[in-house]
Design an enzyme around this catalytic site. Structure first.
Site, PDB file in Angstrom:
ATOM      1  N   HIS A  18      12.436  -8.847  10.876  1.00 59.64           N
ATOM      2  CA  HIS A  18      13.572  -9.562  10.283  1.00 59.64           C
ATOM      3  C   HIS A  18      14.807  -8.663  10.217  1.00 59.64           C
ATOM      4  CE1 HIS A  18      13.071  -7.606   6.381  1.00 59.64           C
ATOM      5  NE2 HIS A  18      11.784  -7.929   6.384  1.00 59.64           N
ATOM      6  N   HIS A  21      14.699  -5.020   9.011  1.00 59.23           N
ATOM      7  CA  HIS A  21      14.242  -4.014   9.980  1.00 59.23           C
ATOM      8  C   HIS A  21      15.394  -3.664  10.936  1.00 59.23           C
ATOM      9  CE1 HIS A  21      10.346  -6.348   9.198  1.00 59.23           C
ATOM     10  NE2 HIS A  21      10.266  -5.238   8.494  1.00 59.23           N
ATOM     11  N   CYS A 126      -1.702  -2.653  -4.794  1.00 55.78           N
ATOM     12  CA  CYS A 126      -0.923  -3.766  -4.221  1.00 55.78           C
ATOM     13  C   CYS A 126      -1.066  -3.677  -2.705  1.00 55.78           C
ATOM     14  CB  CYS A 126       0.554  -3.674  -4.625  1.00 55.78           C
ATOM     15  SG  CYS A 126       1.592  -4.830  -3.718  1.00 55.78           S
ATOM     16  N   CYS A 129       2.306  -3.251  -0.836  1.00 51.64           N
ATOM     17  CA  CYS A 129       2.822  -1.866  -0.817  1.00 51.64           C
ATOM     18  C   CYS A 129       1.873  -0.949  -0.062  1.00 51.64           C
ATOM     19  CB  CYS A 129       2.880  -1.241  -2.206  1.00 51.64           C
ATOM     20  SG  CYS A 129       3.933  -1.991  -3.399  1.00 51.64           S
ATOM     21  N   CYS A 143       3.173  -6.632  -9.218  1.00 53.51           N
ATOM     22  CA  CYS A 143       3.877  -5.546  -8.542  1.00 53.51           C
ATOM     23  C   CYS A 143       5.389  -5.779  -8.643  1.00 53.51           C
ATOM     24  CB  CYS A 143       3.453  -5.505  -7.066  1.00 53.51           C
ATOM     25  SG  CYS A 143       4.585  -4.565  -6.037  1.00 53.51           S
ATOM     26  N   LYS A 298       9.554 -10.129   3.974  1.00 51.23           N
ATOM     27  CA  LYS A 298       8.553 -11.034   4.527  1.00 51.23           C
ATOM     28  C   LYS A 298       7.710 -11.601   3.392  1.00 51.23           C
ATOM     29  CE  LYS A 298       4.901 -12.358   6.951  1.00 51.23           C
ATOM     30  NZ  LYS A 298       4.822 -13.760   7.181  1.00 51.23           N
TER      31      LYS A 298
HETATM   32  N1  MSP Z   1       5.143   0.768   7.430  1.00 48.71           N
HETATM   33  C1  MSP Z   1       5.899   1.221   6.331  1.00 48.71           C
HETATM   34  C2  MSP Z   1       6.750   2.429   6.699  1.00 48.71           C
HETATM   35  C3  MSP Z   1       6.010   3.615   7.213  1.00 48.71           C
HETATM   36  S1  MSP Z   1       7.108   4.898   7.678  1.00 48.71           S
HETATM   37  C4  MSP Z   1       6.154   6.207   7.916  1.00 48.71           C
HETATM   38  C5  MSP Z   1       6.809   0.107   5.857  1.00 48.71           C
HETATM   39  N2  MSP Z   1       7.075  -0.857   6.744  1.00 48.71           N
HETATM   40  S2  MSP Z   1       8.041  -2.111   6.471  1.00 48.71           S
HETATM   41  O1  MSP Z   1       7.879  -2.980   7.610  1.00 48.71           O
HETATM   42  O2  MSP Z   1       7.814  -2.664   5.192  1.00 48.71           O
HETATM   43  O3  MSP Z   1       9.476  -1.519   6.573  1.00 48.71           O
HETATM   44  C6  MSP Z   1      10.145  -1.027   5.450  1.00 48.71           C
HETATM   45  C7  MSP Z   1      11.511  -0.579   5.906  1.00 48.71           C
HETATM   46  O4  MSP Z   1      12.170  -1.649   6.617  1.00 48.71           O
HETATM   47  C8  MSP Z   1      12.454  -0.226   4.785  1.00 48.71           C
HETATM   48  O5  MSP Z   1      12.291   1.085   4.301  1.00 48.71           O
HETATM   49  C9  MSP Z   1      13.773  -0.407   5.489  1.00 48.71           C
HETATM   50  O6  MSP Z   1      13.992   0.655   6.365  1.00 48.71           O
HETATM   51  C10 MSP Z   1      13.536  -1.681   6.281  1.00 48.71           C
HETATM   52  N3  MSP Z   1      13.771  -2.884   5.487  1.00 48.71           N
HETATM   53  C11 MSP Z   1      12.884  -3.894   5.262  1.00 48.71           C
HETATM   54  N4  MSP Z   1      13.478  -4.841   4.497  1.00 48.71           N
HETATM   55  C12 MSP Z   1      14.725  -4.455   4.207  1.00 48.71           C
HETATM   56  C13 MSP Z   1      15.775  -5.011   3.452  1.00 48.71           C
HETATM   57  N5  MSP Z   1      15.690  -6.187   2.864  1.00 48.71           N
HETATM   58  N6  MSP Z   1      16.901  -4.290   3.345  1.00 48.71           N
HETATM   59  C14 MSP Z   1      17.054  -3.057   3.925  1.00 48.71           C
HETATM   60  N7  MSP Z   1      16.085  -2.518   4.636  1.00 48.71           N
HETATM   61  C15 MSP Z   1      14.923  -3.200   4.830  1.00 48.71           C
HETATM   62  O7  MSP Z   1       7.284   0.177   4.743  1.00 48.71           O
END
Ligand code: MSP
Length: 506
Positions: A18, A21, A126, A129, A143, A298
Site C-alpha cells: 500500500h 510502503h 500480538c 506486530c 495492542c 493493512k
Molecule cells: N517486516 C517488518 C520490517 C522488518 S525490517 C527488518 C515490517 N513490515 S511492514 O510491512 O509492516 O512495514 C512497516 C514499514 O512500512 C514501516 O516502518 C514504514 O516504513 C512503512 N509503512 C507502513 N505503513 C505506513 C504508514 N501508514 N505510514 C508510513 N509508513 C508506513 O514492519
C-alpha cells in the site's frame, strides 16, 4: 568519494503493498539518487520479509502453503518498487537461500559470544506486530498499534541476552546523539534502554515457517531477528561473485517508520554488537501516513492502492506529493483532495507553467534558440544557494525541508518573470540585450531546478532538461556543471503541458 548505503524496512508479504510502503521506498530513493548525483558510491536495498506467524496465517487463510503465498506476493512488492521509480540495487527476499544461510551463521556468532540461553517464556503476543506486549501497555486489553487482542504464547525458546547490552547501548547513544533522527525518536529509544532491557526470545517452536535454528532443528529463528539481518546478508550475495560488506558496511542508513523503532534502535544494535559488527551510521525515523485520522495499515484496512493512484496521476506527482505533504519525521494526513490541490497549485501552476512560459517565450522571441548571456547575478546566487541548502538538508536526511528549499526557488523564478515582464521588453528593440539576459536567466534557473528536482521527480527533471536542449544525463550527476550554467548553443523543444490540468487527459 563517499559511500552511502540506504535501506528500507523489508515489507511483510501478508497483504497487498500500500501507499505506506511506497512512502518509505520513495524517500529512500530520493536519498539514493541524491547521493549518486553527488558522485557517491551508493547501494540501495529494499525487499520483503517473508517468514513468521503473520505470513503463515495469511497463507493459511488463502488455502495456500506459505511458499506458494510468498512466491505470489513478493513480486507485487517488487513491482511496486519498480513502479514508483525506485533505483534499488537489489531486492532481498528473506526466503532467499543465501539469506537463510547467512542468518544461521549470524545466530551462531551470538551463541559463540555467550549471548544465547534456553528458557521458558510466556507472554502476550500480538501476531500483527510479531512481538510481545506488557499488559500495562495494552489499551482496553488490545495492542495499541493494531487494535487487536494479543494471544498468550508460552514456549521454551532460545533467548538473546539483550540485558547484557543495556549499558553499552546507553553509552553508545550518549556518544552519538544524532544516531537516531529526529531527536524525539532518539529520546524515545534512549528512554526505552534506560528503563531496563529484558532478554528477548529469538526462536519459536510453535511454527515451522522460518529459518531453522542451526543447533536445534525443532525451532525456527524469530522472524524479527531473521528480518533485521537482511541488511547485512544482502551485501554478501547481491552481486554474484562479490562480497560488498567491506565496501558498504557500516556506511548504512536505515529508513523506517516509528512503528518499528525499538527493533531497529535497540535490538538491532545489540545484535550487531554481540555478533561483532560496527553499528550503522544513522537511522532516520519517519511518521505515519494518516487516512481519516488513523495510521494507514493493512490491519486497519484503510489503505490506498498506490498502483491505482499512479495510474491516475502519474509517478512523479505521487512522489512529489508524498515527500512534500508528509513532513519527513512527522505524521501527515493524506487525501486525494490534498493531492489534487498540490498537483494543480504547485505542479501545474507553479512548475509546469514556468517551463511552458520559458520555452514558449524563447521560441517566440528568439526563434527557439536560448540566447547567450550572463544572466542575473542575483538569480545565479539564489540558484547556487538553493542547491547548496538542499544538499545540506538531504545530508541530514531532511527530505521535505530540501524540497521546500527548491520550491522557494521555483516561486522566485515565477516572480522574476512577472517583475521582468519579457513580453514588454520584446516590444522595444533597444531592450533586446535585456531580454536576452532574462531569457537566459529563466533557462539557467530551470536547469538548476531540474538538477535539484531530479532525486524527487527523475522523469520530470530529465524532461525539463530535454525541453531546454540540455544534456539529460546531467540530472543524474553525469557531467553536471555548476549550478548556474547552460550548454549552448541550445534549441528549446515545445511540448504539451508537463502536468495537464485535466487529469483524465493523462
Ligand atoms: N517486516 C517488518 C520490517 C522488518 S525490517 C527488518 C515490517 N513490515 S511492514 O510491512 O509492516 O512495514 C512497516 C514499514 O512500512 C514501516 O516502518 C514504514 O516504513 C512503512 N509503512 C507502513 N505503513 C505506513 C504508514 N501508514 N505510514 C508510513 N509508513 C508506513 O514492519
Amino acid at each position: 568519494m563517499s559511500r552511502f548505503y540506504i535501506t528500507t524496512p523489508i515489507y511483510y508479504v501478508n497483504g497487498e503493498p500500500h501507499l505506506g510502503h511506497a512512502y518509505t521506498t520513495i524517500a529512500a530513493d530520493v536519498l539514493a539518487r541524491y547521493h549518486r548525483q553527488k558522485g557517491d558510491e551508493v547501494f540501495f536495498l529494499t525487499g520483503t520479509d517473508e517468514h513468521g506467524t503473520k505470513v503463515a496465517q495469511a497463507a493459511a487463510a488463502r488455502g495456500l502453503t506459505p511458499r506458494q503465498h510468498v512466491d505470489e506476493m513478493a513480486p507485487k512488492f517488487q513491482r511496486l518498487a519498480e513502479r514508483v521509480g525506485a533505483s534499488n540495487d537489489f531486492f532481498i527476499r528473506t526466503t532467499d537461500a543465501q539469506h537463510e544461510a547467512f542468518v544461521q551463521g549470524f545466530v551462531e556468532r551470538l551463541r559463540a559470544a555467550g549471548d544465547i540461553e534456553k528458557r521458558t517464556y510466556g507472554g502476550l503476543y500480538c501476531t500483527a506486530c510479531e512481538g510481545f506486549w506488557y499488559e500495562r501497555d495494552l489499551v482496553d486489553g488490545k495492542c495499541p498499534d493494531h487494535g487487536i487482542e494479543p494471544i498468550w504464547l508460552e514456549e521454551e525458546n532460545y533467548f538473546f541476552l539483550l540485558s547484557n547490552y543495556q549499558e553499552r547501548l546507553r553509552q553508545f547513544f550518549l556518544a552519538h546523539p544524532d544516531w537516531v533522527k529526529p531527536r524525539s525518536r532518539y529520546n524515545e529509544a534512549l528512554s526505552f534502554i534506560e528503563q531496563g532491557l529484558d532478554d528477548i526470545s529469538i526462536s519459536r517452536s510453535s511454527i515451522t515457517w522460518g529459518v531453522p535454528v542451526p543447533w536445534d532443528e525443532e525451532q525456527v529463528i524469530y522472524v524479527w531477528v531473521d528480518a533485521l539481518i537482511n541488511y547485512l546478508s544482502a551485501l554478501t550475495y547481491a552481486r554474484p561473485g562479490e562480497d560488498l560488506t567491506a565496501t558498504f558496511w557500516p556506511a548504512v542508513h536505515h529508513l523506517l517508520a516509528k512503528d518499528i523503532l525499538k527493533f531497529h534502535a535497540v535490538i538491532w544494535p545489540a545484535l550487531l554488537m554481540s555478533a561483532g559488527y560496527p553499528l550503522p551510521v544513522a537511522e532516520a525515523i519517519h511518521g505515519y501516513l494518516l487516512m481519516g485520522g488513523e495510521k494507514m495499515s493493512k490491519t486497519r484496512g484503510n489503505v490506498l492502492d498506490p498502483f491505482a493512484v499512479m495510474d491516475q496521476y502519474g509517478i512523479d506527482p505521487l512522489r512529489y506529493y508524498l515527500m512534500r505533504e508528509v513532513t519527513f519525521g512527522q505524521d501527515g494526513v493524506i487525501s486525494l483532495e490534498g493531492f489534487e490541490s498540490r498537483y494543480t497549485n504547485e505542479l501545474a501552476n507553479e512548475l509546469g507553467n514556468l517551463v511552458s512560459r520559458t520555452v514558449s517565450m524563447i521560441e517566440k522571441y528568439r526563434a527557439g534558440t536560448i540566447p547567450s548571456a550572463e544572466g542575473s547575478a542575483e538569480l545565479a546566487l539564489q540558484a547556487q544557494n538553493a542547491l547548496a541548502h538542499m544538499g545540506e538538508r538531504l545530508d541530514e536526511l531532511e527530505i521535505t525541508a530540501a524540497l521546500e528549499v527548491l520550491w522557494d526557488f521555483v516561486r522566485r523564478l515565477n516572480r522574476y518573470v512577472e517583475e521582468e515582464a519579457p513580453w514588454k521588453l520584446a516590444k522595444d528593440e533597444a531592450l533586446a540585450g535585456r531580454l536576452d539576459e532574462v531569457l537566459f536567466s529563466l533557462a539557467a534557473g530551470l536547469r538548476a531546478v531540474a538538477l535539484g528536482l531530479y532525486p524527487f521527480m527523475p522523469a520530470t527533471a530529465t524532461e525539463i532538461l530535454r525541453r531546454l536542449g540540455q544534456p539529460q544525463d546531467e540530472a543524474e550527476g553525469k557531467r553536471a556543471g555548476a549550478a548556474w550554467t547552460l550548454a549552448l548553443p541550445a534549441k528549446v523543444q515545445a511540448a504539451p503541458a508537463l502536468f495537464p490540468r485535466d487529469l483524465t487527459a493523462r
